[in-house]
Design a protein around this motif. Structure first.
Motif, short mmCIF file in Angstrom:
data_model
loop_
_atom_site.label_atom_id
_atom_site.label_comp_id
_atom_site.label_asym_id
_atom_site.label_seq_id
_atom_site.Cartn_x
_atom_site.Cartn_y
_atom_site.Cartn_z
N GLU A 106 -1.64 -4.70 5.07
CA GLU A 106 -2.53 -3.68 4.52
C GLU A 106 -2.25 -3.65 3.01
N LEU A 117 -7.55 -0.01 3.38
CA LEU A 117 -7.55 1.34 3.93
C LEU A 117 -8.75 2.12 3.40
N PHE A 120 -5.41 0.73 -0.88
CA PHE A 120 -6.45 1.73 -0.65
C PHE A 120 -7.46 1.53 -1.79
N ARG A 146 0.82 -1.21 0.00
CA ARG A 146 0.00 0.00 0.00
C ARG A 146 0.86 1.26 0.00
N THR A 163 -7.03 4.63 12.21
CA THR A 163 -5.74 5.30 12.24
C THR A 163 -5.98 6.79 12.42
N GLU A 201 -9.38 -0.47 7.78
CA GLU A 201 -8.70 0.55 8.58
C GLU A 201 -9.25 1.91 8.17
N ILE A 250 -9.38 5.91 8.46
CA ILE A 250 -8.41 6.93 8.84
C ILE A 250 -9.05 8.31 8.86
#
Length: 366
Positions: A41, A67, A44, A10, A129, A87, A89
């Motif tokens: 991870e 992500l 995205f 990523r 995150t 995840e 963020i």
């Protein structure tokens, strides 16, 4: 026990000029599986789905994360690739809230909580995150972390997004958040190397209560890169931490990942570089033939690497004397002088110092 979340694919996808093919990504995942990282991870998905990498990671038994920014479109894109974990963020420093997100603290907090719930509705584990955490207000940061955990987040990652943190800053920041979430969620740390302290910052985060470290192989990532997984692992292990990694795969896997991505390893790169375990100085080699730890901080074999003693124009009489003894030759002054001449002549003819095995072969028949 400290676990590692690998972000090489990523973060690597964000490096200008680094194009990662589908096959290269699979090769990276194969080596990460050998290494036994806790989670990968992968991408995205709102920008690049890379669903083939998620499925290959599944086949290799890797836990996957996708992500997503704290917006519905990102969360939905992340859920579409069927990861084990999403995840979510969000920026937390006032500077990024104003200039990058255009939101108030309250609005950012609400965005995070709502999108944690949205991801959880998708049937996956959810972590958060908190970006630019090392420059965030220490009243707001634990508040937003606690809100995310209360909404169902299983972990909180504190990201030093700009690499502006120092070990003392990271330790203080992680400690504040760890106190706020208590035993209700794990805390992780994510560091960048803009000031050359990503490894030290990651260790400081562990000191303050982080149980997982975000890292990339070789530190591959945008700008100056991320905390190098192999450096953090060696530092933590050598000081006595227990790690959830196959440590004897550390150097081979790291070198293979660089090869798959076509990224050169600087010769002096800690743990992975070709000169990381090389010694030629006469004083060094003489002592190391007796006790390698004299001039090494750790045994390279622990991490799947090999010590590389070299012999040539800088070799001294003490090192040659030790080689002769090992070869069963009485190391008289004449024998040492003759052996030293042979080694230096051979090295000069080759244009490079001799590896230890070649130097020993040269002296075996003396």
């Amino acid at each position: 026990m400290v676990a590692f979340k690998d972000l090489t694919l990523r973060e690597g996808s964000q490096v200008p000029g680094l194009e990662i093919s589908a096959d290269a990504g699979r090769r990276v995942l194969d080596r990460l599986a050998d290494l036994g990282v806790d989670c990968v991870e992968v991408s995205f998905p709102r920008a690049h789905a890379r669903e083939e990498w998620f499925r290959h990671a599944d086949d290799r038994g890797l836990r996957t994360a996708a992500l997503a920014r704290a917006v519905p479109g990102d969360v939905d894109a992340a859920l579409a690739v069927d990861p084990d974990e999403v995840e979510v963020i969000v920026s937390t420093s006032d500077r990024q809230l104003e200039h990058a997100l255009g939101k108030t603290r309250a609005e950012a907090r609400e965005m995070l909580v709502e999108n944690v719930a949205r991801a959880l509705d998708g049937g996956v584990h959810v972590g958060v995150t908190l970006m630019d955490a090392m420059r965030a207000d220490h009243d707001f940061l634990p508040d937003v972390a606690r809100a995310a955990v209360d909404a169902g987040a299983s972990h909180v990652t504190l990201a030093d997004t700009t690499g502006a943190g120092t070990p003392s800053c990271v330790e203080e920041t992680v400690g504040v958040v760890a106190d706020a979430v208590g035993h209700d969620a794990a805390v992780a740390v994510h560091t960048h190397d803009d000031m050359g302290v990503a490894t030290a910052n990651a260790a400081a985060g562990v000191d303050a209560g982080a149980t997982r470290v975000d890292a990339t192989v070789g530190g591959i990532g945008e700008r100056a890169g991320n905390a190098p997984l192999e450096e953090v692992a060696v530092l933590l292990r050598e000081r006595g931490d227990d790690l959830a990694l196959a440590l004897d795969e550390l150097a081979p896997a790291g070198r293979a990942v660089h090869d798959a991505l076509g990224v050169d390893i600087p010769p002096a790169k800690p743990v992975l570089g070709e000169r990381a375990y090389r010694h030629e100085s006469g004083m060094h080699t003489a002592a190391m033939l007796d006790d390698p730890g004299t001039y090494e901080p750790f045994d390279p074999a622990t991490y799947g690497a090999t010590r590389d003693l070299r012999f040539g124009t800088d070799t001294g009489r003490g090192a040659v004397r030790a080689l002769l003894r090992d070869a069963g030759v009485d190391p008289t002054e004449d024998a040492v002088a003759a052996a030293l001449d042979r080694i230096r002549d051979a090295a000069e003819a080759r244009g490079n110092p001799l590896p230890e095995a070649d130097a020993r072969d040269l002296l075996d028949d003396q």
